[in-house]
Structures are given as C-alpha cells and as structure tokens.
Design a protein around this motif. Structure first.
Motif, PDB file in Angstrom:
ATOM      1  N   ASP A   1      33.872   4.796  28.056  1.00 18.38           N
ATOM      2  CA  ASP A   1      33.801   3.878  26.920  1.00 18.38           C
ATOM      3  C   ASP A   1      32.681   2.857  27.081  1.00 18.38           C
ATOM      4  N   ARG A   2      31.751   3.121  27.998  1.00 13.94           N
ATOM      5  CA  ARG A   2      30.687   2.151  28.282  1.00 13.94           C
ATOM      6  C   ARG A   2      29.317   2.795  28.147  1.00 13.94           C
ATOM      7  N   LEU A   3      28.312   1.952  27.931  1.00 15.22           N
ATOM      8  CA  LEU A   3      26.926   2.406  27.866  1.00 15.22           C
ATOM      9  C   LEU A   3      26.075   1.415  28.654  1.00 15.22           C
ATOM     10  N   ASP A   4      25.031   1.919  29.281  1.00 13.96           N
ATOM     11  CA  ASP A   4      24.174   1.093  30.123  1.00 13.96           C
ATOM     12  C   ASP A   4      23.674  -0.149  29.374  1.00 13.96           C
ATOM     13  N   ASP A   5      23.468  -1.229  30.122  1.00 15.79           N
ATOM     14  CA  ASP A   5      22.953  -2.481  29.571  1.00 15.79           C
ATOM     15  C   ASP A   5      21.510  -2.645  30.035  1.00 15.79           C
ATOM     16  N   LEU A   6      20.559  -2.595  29.106  1.00 14.22           N
ATOM     17  CA  LEU A   6      19.134  -2.649  29.443  1.00 14.22           C
ATOM     18  C   LEU A   6      18.548  -4.058  29.356  1.00 14.22           C
ATOM     19  N   ASP A   7      19.361  -5.040  29.040  1.00 15.40           N
ATOM     20  CA  ASP A   7      18.884  -6.413  28.945  1.00 15.40           C
ATOM     21  C   ASP A   7      18.361  -6.888  30.301  1.00 15.40           C
ATOM     22  N   VAL A   8      17.225  -7.590  30.310  1.00 14.74           N
ATOM     23  CA  VAL A   8      16.598  -8.028  31.559  1.00 14.74           C
ATOM     24  C   VAL A   8      17.525  -8.926  32.359  1.00 14.74           C
ATOM     25  N   GLU A   9      18.132  -9.898  31.701  1.00 13.56           N
ATOM     26  CA  GLU A   9      19.019 -10.825  32.401  1.00 13.56           C
ATOM     27  C   GLU A   9      20.220 -10.090  32.991  1.00 13.56           C
ATOM     28  N   SER A  10      20.772  -9.143  32.246  1.00 12.72           N
ATOM     29  CA  SER A  10      21.905  -8.366  32.750  1.00 12.72           C
ATOM     30  C   SER A  10      21.499  -7.540  33.963  1.00 12.72           C
ATOM     31  N   GLU A  11      20.309  -6.950  33.905  1.00 14.78           N
ATOM     32  CA  GLU A  11      19.832  -6.168  35.039  1.00 14.78           C
ATOM     33  C   GLU A  11      19.664  -7.032  36.279  1.00 14.78           C
ATOM     34  N   GLN A  12      19.187  -8.263  36.104  1.00 10.94           N
ATOM     35  CA  GLN A  12      19.014  -9.146  37.254  1.00 10.94           C
ATOM     36  C   GLN A  12      20.358  -9.520  37.878  1.00 10.94           C
ATOM     37  N   LYS A  13      21.381  -9.663  37.059  1.00  9.11           N
ATOM     38  CA  LYS A  13      22.716  -9.936  37.592  1.00  9.11           C
ATOM     39  C   LYS A  13      23.213  -8.741  38.406  1.00  9.11           C
ATOM     40  N   VAL A  14      22.958  -7.548  37.904  1.00  9.05           N
ATOM     41  CA  VAL A  14      23.321  -6.340  38.644  1.00  9.05           C
ATOM     42  C   VAL A  14      22.550  -6.290  39.957  1.00  9.05           C
ATOM     43  N   ARG A  15      21.273  -6.614  39.892  1.00 11.59           N
ATOM     44  CA  ARG A  15      20.437  -6.615  41.094  1.00 11.59           C
ATOM     45  C   ARG A  15      20.993  -7.580  42.133  1.00 11.59           C
ATOM     46  N   ASP A  16      21.364  -8.765  41.698  1.00  8.84           N
ATOM     47  CA  ASP A  16      21.916  -9.769  42.617  1.00  8.84           C
ATOM     48  C   ASP A  16      23.215  -9.258  43.245  1.00  8.84           C
ATOM     49  N   ARG A  17      24.042  -8.612  42.435  1.00 12.63           N
ATOM     50  CA  ARG A  17      25.315  -8.093  42.936  1.00 12.63           C
ATOM     51  C   ARG A  17      25.089  -7.015  43.984  1.00 12.63           C
ATOM     52  N   ILE A  18      24.178  -6.094  43.702  1.00  9.49           N
ATOM     53  CA  ILE A  18      23.906  -5.005  44.647  1.00  9.49           C
ATOM     54  C   ILE A  18      23.250  -5.543  45.911  1.00  9.49           C
ATOM     55  N   THR A  19      22.340  -6.495  45.767  1.00  2.00           N
ATOM     56  CA  THR A  19      21.675  -7.093  46.924  1.00  2.00           C
ATOM     57  C   THR A  19      22.681  -7.777  47.841  1.00  2.00           C
ATOM     58  N   ALA A  20      23.659  -8.449  47.249  1.00  2.00           N
ATOM     59  CA  ALA A  20      24.701  -9.105  48.052  1.00  2.00           C
ATOM     60  C   ALA A  20      25.503  -8.063  48.834  1.00  2.00           C
ATOM     61  N   LEU A  21      25.789  -6.927  48.204  1.00  2.00           N
ATOM     62  CA  LEU A  21      26.524  -5.870  48.898  1.00  2.00           C
ATOM     63  C   LEU A  21      25.681  -5.251  50.007  1.00  2.00           C
ATOM     64  N   LEU A  22      24.379  -5.144  49.792  1.00  2.00           N
ATOM     65  CA  LEU A  22      23.496  -4.631  50.839  1.00  2.00           C
ATOM     66  C   LEU A  22      23.481  -5.571  52.039  1.00  2.00           C
ATOM     67  N   ARG A  23      23.553  -6.863  51.794  1.00  2.00           N
ATOM     68  CA  ARG A  23      23.619  -7.818  52.906  1.00  2.00           C
ATOM     69  C   ARG A  23      24.926  -7.631  53.680  1.00  2.00           C
ATOM     70  N   LYS A  24      26.008  -7.385  52.961  1.00  2.00           N
ATOM     71  CA  LYS A  24      27.293  -7.146  53.625  1.00  2.00           C
ATOM     72  C   LYS A  24      27.231  -5.883  54.483  1.00  2.00           C
ATOM     73  N   ALA A  25      26.483  -4.914  54.001  1.00  2.00           N
ATOM     74  CA  ALA A  25      26.374  -3.653  54.744  1.00  2.00           C
ATOM     75  C   ALA A  25      25.701  -3.837  56.095  1.00  2.00           C
ATOM     76  N   GLU A  26      24.882  -4.875  56.227  1.00  2.00           N
ATOM     77  CA  GLU A  26      24.186  -5.105  57.492  1.00  2.00           C
ATOM     78  C   GLU A  26      25.131  -5.536  58.599  1.00  2.00           C
ATOM     79  N   THR A  27      26.277  -6.107  58.237  1.00  2.00           N
ATOM     80  CA  THR A  27      27.212  -6.609  59.244  1.00  2.00           C
ATOM     81  C   THR A  27      28.584  -5.937  59.169  1.00  2.00           C
ATOM     82  N   ASP A  28      28.753  -4.993  58.265  1.00  2.00           N
ATOM     83  CA  ASP A  28      30.058  -4.349  58.087  1.00  2.00           C
ATOM     84  C   ASP A  28      30.422  -3.516  59.314  1.00  2.00           C
TER      85      ASP A  28
END
Length: 510
Positions: free
Chosen positions: A29-56
C-alpha cells in the motif's frame, strides 16, 4: 528488534515498490517518496544504523557484512541523485520504471499515490543542476505521449484521470528542458561529482575493490579471449574462423520460425536442466518454474526475457517470462543460455532457495547485484559443464551472452569514467558482440541511466569461478560440487568478499 530487522525495515520503507517486486509482504500500500527532504531523513536513518553496525556484537559476521553493504549502497544511491537525470526508456528512470512495473505488480492499494510520485519526479528533474541526456528527454516525452494516447489500462483503476494528469505535467517538464546533454557527454563523469559517484556505484554493484580502469581493461581482455572461442566453434560448425563472418551469420541466420517455437525451446531447456540438476545440487527449490509469454499489451515495452520470483506465500510458482514480439527476426542461439540464466539453475534456484532459508529478511532479500547476476551468468557456463546445451549453435549463444557482459565492462566504464561518447559505446558493441542494432541502442541507453549496474554480471561470474577453483585446488578429492553450489545459493545474497570467506572456511574444515 535486531539491527538486521531495523535495517531491512528502513530499506523497504524507502523502496516499497522493490519490496513488492521481491515478494516481501506488508508494503503493497506504499510508494517510494522522491522528495529531497524525505530522502535525507532516510539517509540519516540508514547512516545511524551503519554506525550501530560498527559496534554491534549481537549479529553474526555474515549478517553484519550484508547490513553494511546494503546500507552503504542505499546511501550512495541517494547521494548520486540519479532520479534527477534518468528519464529514458528503461527501469532506471523513475516514471518509466513505474509504468513498466505497474501492469506486472499489484498496485491497486497505492494508485492514489501515483500522482504524488510522478510530480515529485518531475520536480526533481526540473530543479536539478544535472541535466538529462537530450535524446532521453525526447524518448521520455514520446513514451508518455504513447501512454496518454492509448486507452486507460486495467491497472489504472479508478485513479486513471489523476494519474494521467500527473503524467501530462511530467511530460511538459521534460519537453521544457532545452539544455539537455549531448550524446558526446553521456556518462556520469560529465556531471557534478560524477566521477566520485560512479566509483561508489561501481563498488556497490561489484562488491569488490576493482577500479573502473581495471574493469575496463578486464573487459578488453575477455573480449579478446572470446573471439578465440568463437573461431573454434565457428570452424567446427561452419568451417570458418573468421569472427566477422561468424557474427554476420549469427545476426542474420538461425532465426526463430515462430513465437511458439521460441516458447517450446525454453520449456524444453528448463526441463533438461531440472532433470540434470540433482547431480549438481543437493538442495532443490520446493516450488517449480513456469514459462509464460509476456501479455500482448506489454510486449512493446517489456524486456526480451526476465524472471519473476514466487511470492513469499508461494501462491504461484516462479515465472520465466518470454517476450515473443519480433521472434522471427531474433536469433534462436540465445534461447538456452538465457533460460539457464533466468530460470534453472539460475535465478529460479537462487531466489527460491534463498526464500526458504531460515535467515533474517535482511539476508533473504538483500539485492546484491554481483551475487545475484554473477550467479545467473555463472550458471550459463555451468550449463555447459552439465551437458545442457543441445548444439554448437546454442554454445555460440552462450558466447554471445558472455560477449555482451564482457562488453558491458568496457562500455559502462568507458561512458562513465573515461568520457566516451554514446557513439563510441555503440560502435564497440557493434564490432565485438552479435547483438542486433535495436538491442545495442537500448542496452547503451540502459547503461547510461543505470551507471555501474551492468558491471555486476561478469565481475560476479568471475569471482564465483575463482572462489570455486581455489576451493577445488585446496580440497582436491574432498571437493563436492553439489555441496559447493548448495553453500553458494544457501548463504543467501552476500557480498563477494563475504562469499569468499564462507567458502574458504568450508574448504579449510577438516
């Protein structure tokens, strides 16, 4: 929630259409969000998870490797801003990709989001400093004009008017851009940050440290070797070692007599592969693979052949789709190699077995091109080991697909790293492959709009072959090809460096 589940959820929420393509439930029921601001929020979320992966310390090393690769690739794609200059005829273009996928997927629950998505794509193209290729702007306009001129399709449902209005707005944006790039500046290297973005995309798609320049040289060397194989089989089949003559005959002879003959050949090839597979695989998919013709209304915009995995609930089998359009003008020599790659023992085994593994969804559904497409291309040569090709003309088809993938190493890097013009890339494929002119033109457009993706096939194949050869040398009589194949497909999609480690541990075990 585990880190693997967190990353998987973030990636699927960022690309819900891909989730549906992979058969992952819960995102229809969803479709990708191409808005620049939305993409940056996704980027921040994924980057935070990548940082967690360094110490997991909870996840196993293989899962962590997949988390890092998939998260990094998502960030790099966001940073590359491809949506702002990919407007051509392939799946890489946001709007055209949506139009290609909509008839094949269940989009009924997200039709109300189509106008928003199309308007976002239009805004990104309109406001960007990265101009699309001029020819792709024209092709994009032509594609939308064709959709708007045709009657509403069934998938449009009750939202046809709103979707078509948004397509009209998108079409007007493409038509209004007067400063599109010329064909002599087709690659990423001509765009802001293009060289840096391309290097990252190459690393993502190949999961190796090979540079664009190294891959370019590798492609040239492979093409030279393939010409020797062409000469060997050509002399046996036709009494000539002249590669130009062999290419000419492959382009103009050995064509299909009918669409039905093309379908029947694929069915027969897959049946032979399924019968022989137990000698080469210990684990078999629990679900079959059907062969279907692309529906007539989709044939003009569909690929020649592709595989669609079974959904997670196994409500239908895996499907090998064949496009019969223009069959009598196409070489029949590519039939068997393509069937082995896309279906059995290629993507059907890969996706079906992966989906049955007791692994986190992050591992089951990771989209790692070098592993996925590398396996598909590996099975084309494996099929020759298995004795599956019915004739020398079909082995020439195997060489033809090899040459196309080797040529991709040359032209993809040529376009995006070395500054080749589009015409240079076209000329190279004309001289060194048996691809037809329409295929060459469409493939070059694909490479331009999906930088780096085309590299994954041959790099992946060569790495899997190298890993296997090293295990055979190390294990000697202990090497079991069935166990090796079970290990490769039974690990789920992983970076090639990780696959190397997995096989090395297996080979080293007493």
């Amino acid at each position: 929630m585990s880190l693997a589940d967190e990353m998987f959820l973030a990636l699927m929420e960022h690309a819900p259409l891909q989730a549906t393509m992979l058969g992952v439930p819960g995102f229809d029921d969803r479709l990708d969000d191409l808005d620049v601001e939305s993409e940056q929020k996704v980027r921040d979320r994924i980057t935070a998870l990548l940082r967690k992966a360094e110490t997991d310390t909870e996840e196993d090393p293989v899962t962590l490797a997949v988390i890092r690769q998939q998260g990094t690739a998502a960030v790099n794609r966001i940073d590359s801003r491809l949506v702002e200059h990919t407007v051509g005829p392939g799946l890489g273009a946001a709007v055209n990709g949506l139009l290609l996928l909509a008839p094949r997927l269940d989009v009924s629950q997200r039709l109300d989001q189509f106008p928003r998505y199309i308007d976002q794509a239009a805004a990104r193209v309109r406001d960007s400093d990265r101009r699309p290729l001029r020819r792709h702007l024209r092709l994009g306009v032509k594609r939308v004009d064709g959709v708007l001129a045709a009657p509403a399709q069934e998938w449009e449902g009750g939202h046809s008017a709103e979707i078509r209005a948004a397509l009209g707005r998108y079409r007007d944006v493409l038509a209004s851009i007067e400063d599109g790039r010329d064909d002599d500046k087709a690659g990423l290297c001509w765009l802001p940050d293009g060289q840096e973005n391309y290097a990252k995309l190459v690393a993502d798609y190949t999961t190796t440290s090979r540079t664009p320049e190294e891959l370019h040289r590798l492609g040239l060397d492979l093409i030279a070797g393939l010409r020797e194989e062409y000469a060997e089989i050509g002399s046996r089949l036709w009494g000539t070692k002249d590669v130009a003559e062999i290419f000419h005959r492959l382009r103009t002879e050995l064509l299909w007599d009918s669409q039905e003959q093309m379908i029947e050949s694929a069915v027969a090839a897959i049946a032979r592969a399924e019968a022989e597979a137990p000698k080469w695989f210990g684990r078999m998919p629990s679900i079959g693979c059907q062969v279907l013709a692309v529906p007539e209304e989709e044939q003009r915009t569909s690929a020649i052949a592709f595989y669609q995995p079974a959904p997670a609930d196994r409500s239908r089998p895996g499907t090998y789709w064949l496009n019969p359009l223009g069959a009598t003008e196409r070489s029949r020599t590519l039939s068997e190699a393509t069937a082995f790659h896309e279906a059995v023992p290629g993507h059907h085994y890969q996706f079906s077995i992966s989906g049955e593994l007791d692994l986190p969804d992050m591992r089951k559904f990771a989209f790692i091109g070098a592993y996925l497409e590398g396996w598909g291309l590996y099975t084309e040569r494996l099929a020759d080991e298995m004795g599956l090709y019915s004739s020398d003309e079909q082995r020439l088809g195997m060489l033809g697909t090899d040459a196309m993938r080797a040529g991709r190493l040359v032209v993809d890097t040529g376009l995006h790293a070395l500054g080749w013009s589009r015409q240079q890339a076209v000329d190279y494929l004309r001289e060194n492959t048996v691809m037809t002119e329409p295929e060459i033109q469409s493939e070059i457009d694909r490479y331009i709009e999906s930088p780096g993706q085309a590299l994954s096939y041959m790099v992946g194949r060569l790495e899997i072959q190298r890993i296997r050869a090293e295990a055979e040398t190390k294990m000697g009589d202990r090497f079991d090809v069935r166990a090796f194949h079970d290990l490769v497909v039974g690990s789920g999609p992983v970076p090639l460096s990780t696959l190397d480690q997995i096989v090395t541990r297996w080979a080293d075990a007493p």
